[in-house]
Design a protein around this motif. Structure first.
Motif, PDB file in Angstrom:
ATOM      1  N   GLU A 103       0.839  -1.201   0.000  1.00 21.05           N
ATOM      2  CA  GLU A 103       0.000   0.000   0.000  1.00 21.05           C
ATOM      3  C   GLU A 103       0.873   1.251   0.000  1.00 21.05           C
ATOM      4  OE1 GLU A 103      -0.596  -2.629   2.227  1.00 21.05           O
ATOM      5  OE2 GLU A 103      -1.969  -3.360   0.694  1.00 21.05           O
ATOM      6  N   GLU A 104       1.931   1.207   0.833  1.00 23.54           N
ATOM      7  CA  GLU A 104       2.845   2.344   0.901  1.00 23.54           C
ATOM      8  C   GLU A 104       3.507   2.576  -0.454  1.00 23.54           C
ATOM      9  OE1 GLU A 104       5.965   3.213   4.345  1.00 23.54           O
ATOM     10  OE2 GLU A 104       5.078   1.232   4.476  1.00 23.54           O
ATOM     11  N   VAL A 105       3.974   1.488  -1.055  1.00 20.71           N
ATOM     12  CA  VAL A 105       4.681   1.605  -2.327  1.00 20.71           C
ATOM     13  C   VAL A 105       3.746   2.155  -3.403  1.00 20.71           C
ATOM     14  CG1 VAL A 105       5.815   0.290  -4.137  1.00 20.71           C
ATOM     15  CG2 VAL A 105       6.270  -0.264  -1.759  1.00 20.71           C
ATOM     16  N   LEU A 106       2.514   1.629  -3.438  1.00 22.27           N
ATOM     17  CA  LEU A 106       1.592   2.064  -4.484  1.00 22.27           C
ATOM     18  C   LEU A 106       1.199   3.528  -4.311  1.00 22.27           C
ATOM     19  CD1 LEU A 106      -0.761  -0.990  -5.034  1.00 22.27           C
ATOM     20  CD2 LEU A 106       1.003  -0.092  -6.541  1.00 22.27           C
ATOM     21  N   LEU A 107       0.960   3.924  -3.067  1.00 15.45           N
ATOM     22  CA  LEU A 107       0.565   5.312  -2.831  1.00 15.45           C
ATOM     23  C   LEU A 107       1.697   6.256  -3.232  1.00 15.45           C
ATOM     24  CD1 LEU A 107      -2.205   6.047  -1.920  1.00 15.45           C
ATOM     25  CD2 LEU A 107      -1.349   6.454   0.375  1.00 15.45           C
ATOM     26  N   ALA A 108       2.920   5.855  -2.871  1.00 13.71           N
ATOM     27  CA  ALA A 108       4.074   6.674  -3.256  1.00 13.71           C
ATOM     28  C   ALA A 108       4.218   6.696  -4.770  1.00 13.71           C
ATOM     29  CB  ALA A 108       5.343   6.130  -2.611  1.00 13.71           C
ATOM     30  N   ALA A 109       3.926   5.562  -5.401  1.00 13.78           N
ATOM     31  CA  ALA A 109       4.059   5.493  -6.853  1.00 13.78           C
ATOM     32  C   ALA A 109       3.003   6.362  -7.533  1.00 13.78           C
ATOM     33  CB  ALA A 109       3.933   4.044  -7.326  1.00 13.78           C
ATOM     34  N   ILE A 110       1.782   6.378  -6.966  1.00 15.25           N
ATOM     35  CA  ILE A 110       0.747   7.233  -7.544  1.00 15.25           C
ATOM     36  C   ILE A 110       1.165   8.689  -7.405  1.00 15.25           C
ATOM     37  CG2 ILE A 110      -1.638   8.016  -7.310  1.00 15.25           C
ATOM     38  CD1 ILE A 110      -2.415   5.198  -6.537  1.00 15.25           C
ATOM     39  N   GLY A 127       4.153   9.885  -7.192  1.00 15.43           N
ATOM     40  CA  GLY A 127       5.273  10.189  -8.067  1.00 15.43           C
ATOM     41  C   GLY A 127       5.011   9.856  -9.521  1.00 15.43           C
ATOM     42  N   LYS A 128       3.783   9.454  -9.822  1.00 16.39           N
ATOM     43  CA  LYS A 128       3.383   9.053 -11.181  1.00 16.39           C
ATOM     44  C   LYS A 128       4.308   7.976 -11.751  1.00 16.39           C
ATOM     45  CE  LYS A 128       0.882  13.223 -12.426  1.00 16.39           C
ATOM     46  NZ  LYS A 128      -0.032  12.935 -11.319  1.00 16.39           N
ATOM     47  N   THR A 129       4.708   7.054 -10.897  1.00 12.96           N
ATOM     48  CA  THR A 129       5.578   5.971 -11.365  1.00 12.96           C
ATOM     49  C   THR A 129       4.884   4.627 -11.228  1.00 12.96           C
ATOM     50  OG1 THR A 129       6.532   5.867  -9.159  1.00 12.96           O
ATOM     51  CG2 THR A 129       7.722   7.154 -10.773  1.00 12.96           C
ATOM     52  N   THR A 130       3.550   4.657 -11.273  1.00  6.92           N
ATOM     53  CA  THR A 130       2.814   3.400 -11.143  1.00  6.92           C
ATOM     54  C   THR A 130       3.065   2.518 -12.357  1.00  6.92           C
ATOM     55  OG1 THR A 130       0.950   4.730 -11.872  1.00  6.92           O
ATOM     56  CG2 THR A 130       0.932   3.990  -9.593  1.00  6.92           C
ATOM     57  N   PRO A 131       2.914   1.193 -12.164  1.00  2.27           N
ATOM     58  CA  PRO A 131       3.024   0.282 -13.303  1.00  2.27           C
ATOM     59  C   PRO A 131       1.731   0.359 -14.117  1.00  2.27           C
ATOM     60  CG  PRO A 131       2.359  -0.922 -11.374  1.00  2.27           C
ATOM     61  CD  PRO A 131       2.575   0.492 -10.928  1.00  2.27           C
ATOM     62  N   ASP A 132       1.630  -0.452 -15.158  1.00  7.40           N
ATOM     63  CA  ASP A 132       0.363  -0.504 -15.883  1.00  7.40           C
ATOM     64  C   ASP A 132      -0.631  -1.379 -15.128  1.00  7.40           C
ATOM     65  OD1 ASP A 132       1.052   0.847 -18.596  1.00  7.40           O
ATOM     66  OD2 ASP A 132       2.750  -0.455 -18.131  1.00  7.40           O
TER      67      ASP A 132
END
Lengths: 269, 434, 297
Positions: free
Chosen positions: B78-85, B87-92
């Motif tokens: 959850e932490e990684v995904l929220l940070a990725a969202i 930073g706009k670095t989410t996967p597909d």
């Protein structure tokens, strides 16, 4: 107090401060089952724990990351800090006193206030997970500017005037004339900045999540609390030793400067 | 000239630093070839599954190449995904979406609305029963494909039960305590207990409650969750009973108070029961193949009647809105949830696909014949509950964790006080979120 | 008219290179000081997890804070830490610096050893003490059992955990304060002691009447620095205990970190940071008032 008692107390102090480090070093070399013991020597010393750490986490890479970040920060703080310090001490421009007071004021802002907005700024600038995010927020420090200013104030104005008459620019005066005179303050600022930067964990934890960009203390922290060490004491101690070693080596060489630098932090209060 | 040198060095240094990090994966390299990034969960079984599926896909689809990257283990998904969202670095695509955190992702506009794909309804209708599917919708929209369920059940060590003289598997709290009394003891004779009935991580980690308090609460209350109609609804006798149950487990030393180091105590045969999902079977086979164990529903209060409900621990698939190729990503998602690959999910990862025909489809029949324990989990699926779609569910569970620590582990509060305080904190969080 | 002339005159007199020299700092100041400061004033009135749109909630963050038991817990924990850390720190540092200040050999060597933990990362120190504090086979408990005492649940018992962290922090930082005390001690003129000797004052009287009062400025510096350090306590509980057991080592900074980066509540975390900063200010001012004595003649 008798001299013997004094030495005795000092020795006890020495054991308290030095033994844990020796225990850590010896524990990192002992086989897992012997680590709990109080003794420092074991006939079964092994490098297994270090091998384990080196294979599990990219600690060499983290070491290089830390070097890059801390050296950049230190270079920037020394170069820019001395420029501002010089301007505050020797150049007469509008708002000089105001700027000086402003810098004193910034030193009193607790970082608890600015931490979150600084992270937000990094996100907005798209710098999360880059070296820049580790370097930029500490590229200058009010404290080192003040230290430089204080030192440069004592440089005789006549020296600078003479150099000006020879047609020297202020940049040249600062870097060619004043820098060589300012070794103590430069070393103080450099050591303080480097140490703070090298040992900082909170900020890297916030802005870097990519393992290959992590600084050394950050990587070791995550190794410890993230469970990758799998509760192997030897690996924990080996990681800690690797983390401590570069600083201890530097300290062994520049011990006097380290202590003198720290003494100057007392001015901060 | 010389005076400028340190300055230049510094600027150059910064320049290099800036450039050093430009090695991000580009989406398009060869003309016409679409590249997708797929993040599976970071456990070895799911990485193996993802690896198998992605290799096969890349062979079959030279024009849509998928790159598999397990979610970094250092933090929670959850932490990684929220940070990725952020930073706009989410996967597909990601296949480890915990429904309890979906709210944060959708609020942020991080996910693609899947029901907009024309064949969404037909694809889902063929796989998941309608009523179950509906529990995963957000205001009638779907941002997630329910992928797999891991009903939490009780694993027990057959040898330890037998040696202690426990003949039947405990179904109720008192039966559990009776068995615990026989099993928990000091085998080495040093005055310290070294074999326990059960064990839970005593640190207040929010997700740990998804494997003790929460499934037990769902079980005791026959299917209630923490919220009802958007309001906090767990200050009741079921919650008190569950908290009381765990308090007894610790107070009577059936559970250890220390933090276990050096591996899972169930695998080391130091505890007789473990509450976990079917994936734990794969772990046992891998790390302790000699272990003889059984699976049973979680214990319930003594006056309980009817089937035993539990927590389903669903993990779902979502497509992130940063994707440049939603259609191709959806194609890949459909590939992941096809019947053939659901069978692989069973075989490789020992986790249950969220399908209505698990026990009836001939495709799976052979698997379940060979893995009778998995049948028990599959039979439990209709009696599972998921996570409340409440914002900040993580923090709510964190609050419950702290009360669990205070009440169960350290006996500093009565169960009723602990539940009351947990509800109070939950209400503060809910109020603040309004 | 005259004023404007003055300004123009001042501008002409002003050294342009000065602006050029401070311009990097100006950029830095606006980016990393002014902007964050202003932004934090906005943030504290918003609910925001960075990814969703910011939502104005007025004073709701503060309303929540005053109903948040963990906020109060973290303040109490910090105060417990300071109450143990500061006196311990001053006693140990003063004692060792007095010893070092007397006529002994190898003073530099001893000082260097005491200073060693200061330069090493807090992570190393925490890992080290985690092993030493271990209940079953830690070094400290082994020593205790060796001399026939019972083991202490250093970091596993809620009432021992924070004191344990305070002891560890003292061990790490005391080197700095020894050095500061040494600077202070060397600043005391020897004549004072000589005349006290003539007056027949013994060592103890000299300590209370001369040394301690003259070290007052140093003590204030130490108290203030330790207080600021105490409110910034983070890595020690983060690695050692994670804030537990029973939240007994949840420090203010750790709680801010959890709220911001674990639960994604930027606004609430900013509000917490704001209130903590105010508390630091008040505590430091109070301390100065309480400790500062009139300069003795």
């Amino acid at each position: 107090m008798k001299t013997v008692t004094k030495y005795f107390l000092l020795l006890i102090g020495m054991v308290i401060f030095a033994y844990p480090f020796l225990w850590m070093l010896s524990g990192s070399l002992k086989p897992e089952l012997e680590i709990g013991g109080l003794g420092l020597w074991s006939p079964h010393f092994t490098m297994a724990a270090y091998k384990n750490v080196l294979t599990k986490i990219p600690i060499i890479r983290a070491f290089l990351n830390s070097c890059l970040v801390s050296l950049s920060v230190t270079a920037s703080v020394v170069v820019f800090g001395s420029m501002v310090g010089y301007a505050l001490a020797k150049l007469h421009f509008i708002g000089r006193t105001a700027l000086y007071l402003l810098i004193l004021f910034t030193m009193m802002i607790p970082f608890q206030i600015t931490l979150i907005p600084q992270y937000v700024l990094m996100v907005k600038l798209g710098l999360v997970d880059t070296y820049l995010s580790l370097i930029m927020p500490t590229m200058m420090s009010g404290f080192s500017i003040i230290l430089f200013r204080q030192f440069f104030m004592s440089v005789p104005q006549a020296l600078i005037d003479a150099a000006r008459l020879d047609g020297c620019s202020d940049l040249r005066i600062l870097f060619r004339l004043i820098w060589p005179l300012s070794r103590p303050v430069i070393i103080t600022v450099a050591i303080l900045t480097f140490m703070t930067s090298w040992n900082d964990v909170l900020w890297p934890l916030i802005v870097v999540r990519n393992q290959s960009l992590m600084t050394m203390p950050q990587l070791v922290t995550i190794f410890v609390i993230g469970g990758q060490a799998e509760a192997q004491l030897g690996s924990l101690l080996a990681a800690a030793t690797l983390l401590a070693l570069p600083v201890i080596i530097a300290y062994a060489f520049f011990q006097r400067y380290f202590i003198e630098s720290m003494a100057s932090t007392g001015l901060k209060g | 000239m010389n005076s400028v040198r340190p300055y230049c060095v510094c600027v150059l240094l910064l320049f290099f630093v800036g450039c050093a990090n430009k090695n991000q994966t580009t989406t398009e390299s060869k003309a016409g070839v679409v590249h997708l990034t797929y993040w599976p969960a970071p456990n070895p079984e799911e990485i193996q599954l993802a690896d198998t599926l992605v290799r096969q896909w890349n062979r079959l689809h030279p024009d849509i190449q998928v790159l598999m990257q397990p979610i970094p283990v250092s933090q929670s998904t959850e932490e990684v995904l929220l940070a990725a969202i952020a930073g706009k670095t989410t996967p597909d695509i990601c296949s480890n979406i915990w429904p309890g955190a979906l709210h944060d992702y959708t609020e942020a506009g991080g996910l693609v609305e899947l029901n907009k794909f024309p064949d969404f309804d037909s694809v889902m209708a063929a796989r998941t029963p309608h009523d179950l599917l509906e529990t995963f919708s957000t205001d009638g929209k779907y941002y997630q494909v329910p992928w797999k369920a891991n009903p939490v059940m009780m694993f027990y060590n057959i040898r330890m039960f037998r040696e202690a003289g426990v003949d039947s598997v405990p179904r109720t709290y008192s039966q559990y305590f009776a068995a615990a009394k026989k099993i928990t003891r000091d085998t080495s004779g040093d005055g310290q207990i070294d074999v326990w009935m059960g064990e839970r991580d005593i640190r207040p980690l929010w997700w740990q409650r998804l494997f003790d308090f929460y499934p037990f609460y769902i079980g005791a209350s026959s299917g209630l969750t923490l919220f009802r109609n958007d309001s906090v609804a767990f200050e009741n006798r079921y919650a008190d009973e569950v908290m009381g149950f765990f308090q007894q487990c610790y107070a009577k030393q059936y559970f250890p108070h220390t933090f276990f180091q050096g591996g899972d105590p169930f695998l080391l045969q130091k505890k007789a029961t473990n509450f976990s999902g079917p994936w734990f079977i794969a772990t046992i086979y891998k790390l302790a193949p000699y272990l003889r164990f059984g699976v049973a529903p979680l214990p319930v209060p003594d006056d309980h009647t009817g089937p035993v409900f539990t927590y389903g621990n669903y993990k779902n698939i979502a497509i992130f809105s940063t994707t440049k190729h939603p259609k191709e990503a959806w194609q890949f998602v459909k590939y992941l949830i096809s019947a053939q690959h659901d069978l692989l999910l069973l075989k490789i990862a020992n986790q249950l696909p969220v399908r209505g025909d698990l026990l009836t489809n001939k495709l799976f029949a052979e698997y379940f014949r060979e893995n009778p324990l998995m049948v028990k989990f599959a039979e439990e699926v209709p009696y599972t509950r998921g996570d409340d779609p409440a914002p900040d569910l993580k923090e709510i569970l964190d609050g419950i964790s702290q009360e669990y620590e205070a009440c169960a582990v350290y006996s500093k509060k009565t169960p009723a006080e602990a539940i009351h305080d947990a509800v109070k904190r939950t209400k503060v969080i809910v109020d603040w979120n309004k | 008219m005259k004023k404007r002339l003055n300004i123009r005159h001042a501008w002409k007199q002003s050294d342009k290179t000065g602006f050029w020299f401070v311009s990097p700092y100006a950029i830095f100041f606006f980016l990393f000081v002014a902007y964050p400061l202003c932004f934090s004033f906005i943030l504290i009135f918003n609910r925001w997890n960075i990814v969703t749109p910011m939502e104005w909630v007025g004073l709701r963050n503060f309303d929540r804070m005053f109903r948040d038991p963990l906020f109060f817990k973290s303040i109490v924990n910090t105060l417990v830490f300071l109450l143990i850390h500061i006196p311990l720190q001053i006693c140990v540092a003063l004692g060792l610096s007095l010893l070092l200040n007397s006529k002994i050999k190898m003073r530099g060597f001893f000082r260097a050893i005491y200073f060693l933990p200061v330069v090493v990362s807090g992570v190393v120190v925490t890992i080290l003490w985690q092993q030493m504090y271990s209940f079953d086979d830690g070094v400290l408990n082994r020593l205790l059992t060796l001399v026939g005492l019972s083991r202490i649940p250093w970091i596993v018992d809620p009432s021992f955990a924070m004191p344990s962290i305070a002891i560890m922090a003292t061990w790490k930082n005391v080197g700095i304060y020894i050095v500061l005390f040494l600077v202070g001690l060397q600043g005391i003129p020897n004549e004072l002691y000589e005349s006290a000797n003539i007056d027949g004052a013994n060592d103890r009287q000299q300590f209370w009447k001369i040394t301690l009062p003259l070290l007052n400025p140093t003590i204030i510096v130490i108290v203030v620095l330790s207080t600021i350090g105490g409110f910034s306590l983070f890595i020690e509980p983060y690695v050692l205990t994670g804030g537990g057991p029973l939240q007994s080592t949840l420090s203010g900074m750790l709680y801010i970190y959890n709220q911001a980066f674990y639960f994604g509540h930027m606004g609430y975390a900013a509000a917490l940071g704001f209130v903590f900063a105010l508390i630091i200010l008040v505590v430091v001012l109070l301390q100065r008032k309480l400790i500062e004595t009139e300069p003795t003649s």
